[in-house]
Design an enzyme around this catalytic site. Structure first.
Site, PDB file in Angstrom:
ATOM      1  N   HIS A   1       0.851  -1.190   0.000  1.00  0.00           N
ATOM      2  CA  HIS A   1       0.000   0.000   0.000  1.00  0.00           C
ATOM      3  C   HIS A   1       0.887   1.240   0.000  1.00  0.00           C
ATOM      4  CE1 HIS A   1      -2.836   3.020   1.503  1.00  0.00           C
ATOM      5  NE2 HIS A   1      -3.792   2.225   1.058  1.00  0.00           N
TER       6      HIS A   1
ATOM      7  N   GLU B   1      -3.142   1.781  -7.412  1.00  0.00           N
ATOM      8  CA  GLU B   1      -3.305   3.009  -6.634  1.00  0.00           C
ATOM      9  C   GLU B   1      -2.645   4.184  -7.365  1.00  0.00           C
ATOM     10  OE1 GLU B   1      -2.983   2.936  -1.992  1.00  0.00           O
ATOM     11  OE2 GLU B   1      -1.318   1.813  -2.826  1.00  0.00           O
TER      12      GLU B   1
ATOM     13  N   GLY C   1      -6.525  11.397  -1.822  1.00  0.00           N
ATOM     14  CA  GLY C   1      -6.606  12.415  -0.781  1.00  0.00           C
ATOM     15  C   GLY C   1      -7.647  13.469  -1.096  1.00  0.00           C
TER      16      GLY C   1
END
Length: 267
Positions: A106, A183, A189
């Site tokens: 991650h 990702e 965000g």
């Protein structure tokens, strides 16, 4: 079968002390997980928890699988290493309590490893470390959600970045245990612009041209993008984390159900 992954990495901290867990703690997890899986017939569903919530979650798991937040790159071995790997979470310690899945690579883990390396002035490849973690997990037959993606500084050479993350991270790995989460770190965000359908589809195609595994969108499956993500044939599902941003920032069960229902509509 499509995949829905749920990353409740913040669920060890209740809202009363600054976290985002507004669903309940420990004794309420049975009801919480049941409400999740009632809405997910026909899906491969995995929830990734922090250690403090693994055991109460495992007690009620039936139609879902329970995952942990990564594993260590080493483990115990009979006649060689008896542990105890203080402060680390090993694959064998997780499988011993019934955990079946883990998330590795991650962007937050990559950021942490890069920071540790920078302290010593080392520019080594963290994908080598992640490869060791993946090998420890698959050796114990754990399913791995391997996260890859480019930062804003890496966008101009994103294909090379992704290729190295795949080739090094998955070197000599049994791929039957692997799924990849893409990702786009540069887009994650509050206030950031997410990639459009063409961008995500191009990346999913590229990943699948390099390795024969299922690929899910790991940049955050939300109500706003669920139909679009579902409509991309190269994608095999998505990863949900926070469901709401702004002043009521956090994870909400009703939002989770809406995301899944919206995703189903796009299939």
């Amino acid at each position: 079968m499509k995949n829905i992954f749920l990353n409740l990495k913040r669920f060890d901290i209740p809202t009363s002390i600054g976290g985002v867990n507004n669903v309940g703690y420990r004794e309420d997890y049975g009801k919480t997980i049941t409400s999740f899986i009632d809405n997910l017939d026909g899906f491969n569903f995995v929830i990734f928890f922090q250690e403090s919530n693994l055991l109460p979650s495992l007690e009620v798991a039936n139609k879902t699988r329970i995952g942990c937040q990564g594993v260590h790159y080493d483990d115990v071995e009979q006649g060689h290493n008896f542990g105890a790997f203080t402060t680390f979470r090993t694959a064998k310690s997780m499988t011993a309590i019934g955990v079946t899945d883990t998330i590795i690579g991650h962007c937050e883990e990559r950021k942490h490893l890069n920071y540790i390396m920078s302290l010593g002035g080392n520019n080594g490849d963290i994908n080598v470390i992640l490869n060791q973690e993946i090998k420890m997990a698959t050796k114990e037959k754990m399913n791995v959600l391997y996260c890859i993606g480019e930062t804003s500084d890496e966008q101009d050479n994103k294909y090379e970045v992704l290729k190295r993350q795949i080739e090094v991270g998955l070197k000599d790995v049994d791929l039957k245990y692997i799924k990849i989460a893409y990702e786009p770190v540069w887009a994650i965000g509050p206030g950031k612009t997410p990639p459009d359908k063409e961008y995500i589809q191009d990346i999913a195609r590229y990943i699948k041209s390099l390795v024969n595994v299922e690929v899910v969108y790991g940049g955050g499956l939300k109500v706003e993008n669920a139909k679009m993500i579902a409509s991309i044939p190269e994608l095999d599902g998505g990863l949900i984390a926070l469901t709401r941003f702004g002043k009521d920032f956090g994870f909400y069960l009703e939002d989770f159900k809406e995301i899944v229902d919206t995703y189903k509509e796009g299939l």
